[in-house]
Scaffold this motif. Structure first.
Motif, PDB file in Angstrom:
ATOM      1  N   VAL A   1      57.779  23.080 -72.854  1.00  0.00           N
ATOM      2  CA  VAL A   1      56.553  22.369 -73.226  1.00  0.00           C
ATOM      3  C   VAL A   1      56.826  21.407 -74.374  1.00  0.00           C
ATOM      4  O   VAL A   1      56.453  20.236 -74.341  1.00  0.00           O
ATOM      5  N   ALA A   2      57.504  21.916 -75.397  1.00  0.00           N
ATOM      6  CA  ALA A   2      57.721  21.113 -76.598  1.00  0.00           C
ATOM      7  C   ALA A   2      58.531  19.853 -76.324  1.00  0.00           C
ATOM      8  O   ALA A   2      58.283  18.800 -76.924  1.00  0.00           O
ATOM      9  N   LEU A   3      59.497  19.941 -75.418  1.00  0.00           N
ATOM     10  CA  LEU A   3      60.402  18.821 -75.152  1.00  0.00           C
ATOM     11  C   LEU A   3      60.016  18.002 -73.933  1.00  0.00           C
ATOM     12  O   LEU A   3      60.714  17.041 -73.604  1.00  0.00           O
ATOM     13  N   ALA A   4      58.931  18.352 -73.259  1.00  0.00           N
ATOM     14  CA  ALA A   4      58.539  17.628 -72.044  1.00  0.00           C
ATOM     15  C   ALA A   4      58.253  16.164 -72.366  1.00  0.00           C
ATOM     16  O   ALA A   4      57.320  15.866 -73.118  1.00  0.00           O
ATOM     17  N   PRO A   5      59.014  15.219 -71.811  1.00  0.00           N
ATOM     18  CA  PRO A   5      58.792  13.805 -72.157  1.00  0.00           C
ATOM     19  C   PRO A   5      57.434  13.283 -71.711  1.00  0.00           C
ATOM     20  O   PRO A   5      56.796  12.516 -72.442  1.00  0.00           O
ATOM     21  N   ALA A   6      56.968  13.695 -70.532  1.00  0.00           N
ATOM     22  CA  ALA A   6      55.666  13.223 -70.059  1.00  0.00           C
ATOM     23  C   ALA A   6      54.541  13.739 -70.950  1.00  0.00           C
ATOM     24  O   ALA A   6      53.505  13.085 -71.098  1.00  0.00           O
ATOM     25  N   PHE A   7      54.737  14.913 -71.540  1.00  0.00           N
ATOM     26  CA  PHE A   7      53.744  15.471 -72.457  1.00  0.00           C
ATOM     27  C   PHE A   7      53.598  14.561 -73.674  1.00  0.00           C
ATOM     28  O   PHE A   7      52.485  14.192 -74.067  1.00  0.00           O
ATOM     29  N   ALA A   8      54.723  14.176 -74.280  1.00  0.00           N
ATOM     30  CA  ALA A   8      54.671  13.332 -75.471  1.00  0.00           C
ATOM     31  C   ALA A   8      54.124  11.947 -75.163  1.00  0.00           C
ATOM     32  O   ALA A   8      53.362  11.372 -75.953  1.00  0.00           O
ATOM     33  N   LEU A   9      54.474  11.395 -73.999  1.00  0.00           N
ATOM     34  CA  LEU A   9      54.057  10.033 -73.665  1.00  0.00           C
ATOM     35  C   LEU A   9      52.561   9.931 -73.378  1.00  0.00           C
ATOM     36  O   LEU A   9      51.946   8.893 -73.629  1.00  0.00           O
ATOM     37  N   THR A  10      51.971  10.993 -72.854  1.00  0.00           N
ATOM     38  CA  THR A  10      50.574  10.916 -72.409  1.00  0.00           C
ATOM     39  C   THR A  10      49.602  11.646 -73.323  1.00  0.00           C
ATOM     40  O   THR A  10      48.398  11.652 -73.063  1.00  0.00           O
ATOM     41  N   ALA A  11      50.086  12.246 -74.410  1.00  0.00           N
ATOM     42  CA  ALA A  11      49.253  13.134 -75.231  1.00  0.00           C
ATOM     43  C   ALA A  11      48.047  12.441 -75.831  1.00  0.00           C
ATOM     44  O   ALA A  11      46.987  13.066 -76.012  1.00  0.00           O
ATOM     45  N   THR A  12      48.169  11.156 -76.182  1.00  0.00           N
ATOM     46  CA  THR A  12      47.064  10.460 -76.852  1.00  0.00           C
ATOM     47  C   THR A  12      46.447   9.366 -75.980  1.00  0.00           C
ATOM     48  O   THR A  12      45.819   8.449 -76.500  1.00  0.00           O
ATOM     49  N   ILE A  13      46.610   9.465 -74.676  1.00  0.00           N
ATOM     50  CA  ILE A  13      45.922   8.517 -73.789  1.00  0.00           C
ATOM     51  C   ILE A  13      44.434   8.837 -73.736  1.00  0.00           C
ATOM     52  O   ILE A  13      43.587   7.936 -73.714  1.00  0.00           O
ATOM     53  N   ASN A  14      44.103  10.115 -73.730  1.00  0.00           N
ATOM     54  CA  ASN A  14      42.723  10.556 -73.577  1.00  0.00           C
ATOM     55  C   ASN A  14      42.576  11.874 -74.340  1.00  0.00           C
ATOM     56  O   ASN A  14      43.404  12.198 -75.170  1.00  0.00           O
ATOM     57  N   TRP A  15      41.538  12.628 -74.038  1.00  0.00           N
ATOM     58  CA  TRP A  15      41.239  13.845 -74.793  1.00  0.00           C
ATOM     59  C   TRP A  15      41.562  15.119 -74.010  1.00  0.00           C
ATOM     60  O   TRP A  15      41.064  16.198 -74.336  1.00  0.00           O
TER      61      TRP A  15
ATOM     62  N   VAL B   1      51.708  20.974 -67.271  1.00  0.00           N
ATOM     63  CA  VAL B   1      52.923  21.306 -68.018  1.00  0.00           C
ATOM     64  C   VAL B   1      52.964  22.776 -68.446  1.00  0.00           C
ATOM     65  O   VAL B   1      53.939  23.492 -68.152  1.00  0.00           O
ATOM     66  N   PRO B   2      51.946  23.323 -69.153  1.00  0.00           N
ATOM     67  CA  PRO B   2      52.042  24.734 -69.551  1.00  0.00           C
ATOM     68  C   PRO B   2      52.105  25.684 -68.354  1.00  0.00           C
ATOM     69  O   PRO B   2      52.846  26.677 -68.387  1.00  0.00           O
ATOM     70  N   LEU B   3      51.348  25.384 -67.310  1.00  0.00           N
ATOM     71  CA  LEU B   3      51.354  26.248 -66.132  1.00  0.00           C
ATOM     72  C   LEU B   3      52.698  26.192 -65.417  1.00  0.00           C
ATOM     73  O   LEU B   3      53.192  27.209 -64.917  1.00  0.00           O
ATOM     74  N   ALA B   4      53.303  25.000 -65.360  1.00  0.00           N
ATOM     75  CA  ALA B   4      54.615  24.861 -64.724  1.00  0.00           C
ATOM     76  C   ALA B   4      55.675  25.659 -65.474  1.00  0.00           C
ATOM     77  O   ALA B   4      56.552  26.291 -64.863  1.00  0.00           O
TER      78      ALA B   4
END
Length: 510
Positions: free
Chosen positions: A191-205, A377-380
């Motif tokens: 979870v911490a290192l997931a690149p898609a997580f970091a890229l999309t975290a502040t697109i929406n809520w 991401v967390p479920l995966a």
């Protein structure tokens, strides 16, 4: 027709599971990709390593890594923060740094002090189109935003206020995933290192609902059904998708006969959802219902296979047809998951079915916004904590993240046509769909062949399952009532599901 068989307690004896204080699983011992990646920080952990004797516990390390990656995601948005959100329509797409947050500060009345759901908005969107708890989150961020200065300055502050609150959500998600499966804390690094997580975290809520869902999963893993339900109800009050987790939980509790805990969870979810929604529903029904009417009336949009169909057809499907078809597909997926649950040789793990159900919801939906990857991401990580498969899927999601922004750059750059044309964007959608389907396929394979499930091969049954962990089956269908010792031939060493593996010591990489 397969025959349903009621099995008395004791007929399907659960395999013994390791005690909660058993040795933690170390990914560098069992995962080739994790072992190779660990060379960047000194290599796999050794036999004589002193574990548990330092302040740097897995939870603390993973939380700090998650915050660090989140900060890198903020840096990636720097070109937009300084100019692209405010000057030029296409530059925020060419820099792949778009966010809804600054645009909606003025567009949804926060700059003018309007109260969400109660005050009507000027323009095409007459009320805020987000669920109530997300609206509260947005309003709190508006309270933290200085009301003086230019509108650009206020929007920058609003984005930063939201980013700070979303960073807290990120830390909560990382901690909850790390603690959900007690013996596998280092899986939280995915979870911490997931690149898609970091890229999309502040697109929406979306991170608010994801954090509440992760906390709910943690509560269920601890056997606290009511707390799980309350948190899931709050998550559903922030975003609609968490409610689908009650479907997989229904069939798992059915197979295990855990009806009391299931109804506690449902009751807690309903009450929590009503506590948040009922006041707004009673006093501002039009504003409250906007989210649901907008979701229903919204046409085919970005990221879905419906869009590929619509843009390549002279007779594209109507919104009403897609709403009906998507609902039918989700129901069929749930029925398939139910059949899989009742016929699998061993009861599937809760995280596996939760991932499959949310993935089905995403794949059949008429829109796939890039931040929806946060839901999965967390479920995966809990469903398939295998670095190779996770990174393959993440690579597909990063490709889609870049694809949608390049496509929007193409459509907003006029005759210059800077970016990705329509057919190229369709390939980006296909990559996203295939990546998610691939991860679904390996999860289904793990369910049908439990000896391939990395969680069960390490000796656990269902560490995120709470009362389901190690529980006896009381209702199964067809072949599951007469299980073979192993579901299918497998070249690797066979293990008893839910029983500790005893590898030979010689030649073992530490």
């Amino acid at each position: 027709m397969p025959s349903a068989e009621m099995t008395p307690a004791g007929v399907h004896e659960p395999e013994p599971v390791r005690p909660p204080d058993a040795e933690p699983v170390r990914p560098t011992r069992e995962d080739e990709v994790a072992a190779a990646g660990s060379e960047l920080i000194g290599g796999p952990i050794g036999r004589r390593a002193l574990l548990g004797t330092t302040w740097w516990t897995p939870v603390r390390v993973i939380a700090l890594v998650a915050i660090g990656m989140f900060a890198l995601g903020l840096v990636q948005k720097a070109p937009c923060y300084h100019s692209a959100w405010f000057f030029g329509a296409s530059s925020q797409y060419t820099h792949a740094c778009y966010s809804d947050i600054p645009h909606l500060y003025q567009g949804r009345g926060f700059a003018d002090g309007l109260v969400p759901y109660f005050d009507k908005l000027p323009g095409d969107m007459d009320y805020l189109e987000y669920p109530v708890l997300t609206g509260v989150f947005m309003e709190v961020a508006a309270w933290l935003t200085p009301g003086s200065g230019s509108i650009q300055h206020q929007e920058q502050w609003y984005w930063f206020a939201n980013a700070g609150m979303l960073m807290v959500c990120t830390a909560v998600i990382a901690v909850c995933v790390t603690r959900t499966q007690r013996r596998r804390p280092w899986d939280g690094l995915l979870v911490a290192l997931a690149p898609a997580f970091a890229l999309t975290a502040t697109i929406n809520w979306d991170l608010l609902a994801v954090a509440l869902t992760a906390a709910a999963m943690l509560m269920w893993s601890r056997g606290r059904a009511l707390a799980f339900g309350v948190l899931l109800g709050l998550a559903t009050a922030a975003k609609l998708y968490p409610v689908v987790l009650l479907g997989p939980l229904l069939v798992l509790c059915w197979r295990a006969g855990r009806w009391r805990e299931y109804f506690q969870a449902v009751g807690g979810a309903v009450v929590a959802w009503l506590v948040v929604n009922l006041p707004v529903m009673l006093f501002a029904f039009q504003g409250w219902s906007k989210f649901y009417s907008f979701s229903h009336d919204r046409g085919i949009d970005f990221g879905s296979f419906w869009l590929i169909w619509a843009q390549n057809s002279s007779n594209p499907p109507t919104t009403d047809f897609v709403n009906t078809a998507a609902t039918v597909l989700v129901v069929l997926c749930f029925l398939g998951i139910a059949a899989l649950t009742f016929t699998a040789p061993r009861r599937p793990r809760f995280a596996q079915l939760a991932f499959l159900m949310v993935a089905a919801f995403i794949l059949t939906n008429k829109v796939y916004s890039p931040q929806y990857v946060l839901w999965l991401v967390p479920l995966a990580v809990l469903a398939r904590p295998k670095w190779r498969d996770f990174l393959i899927w993440q690579a597909c999601e990063v490709a889609y993240f870049l694809g949608i922004w390049m496509y929007l750059a193409y459509t907003t750059s006029g005759d210059a046509h800077k970016g990705l044309p329509t057919q190229g964007y369709h390939w980006a959608i296909a990559i996203h769909l295939l990546g998610t389907l691939y991860l679904c396929a390996v999860v289904v394979r793990d369910i049908l062949m439990p000896e391939r499930d990395v969680v069960r091969r390490a000796g656990d049954d269902d560490p995120s399952g709470g009362v389901l962990d190690g529980a006896e089956d009381v209702f199964v269908l067809g072949p599951a009532a007469r299980p073979a010792r192993h579901a299918a031939p497998f070249e690797a060493s066979q293990v008893a599901w839910g029983r500790p593996e005893q590898p030979p010591h010689e030649g073992r990489s530490l």
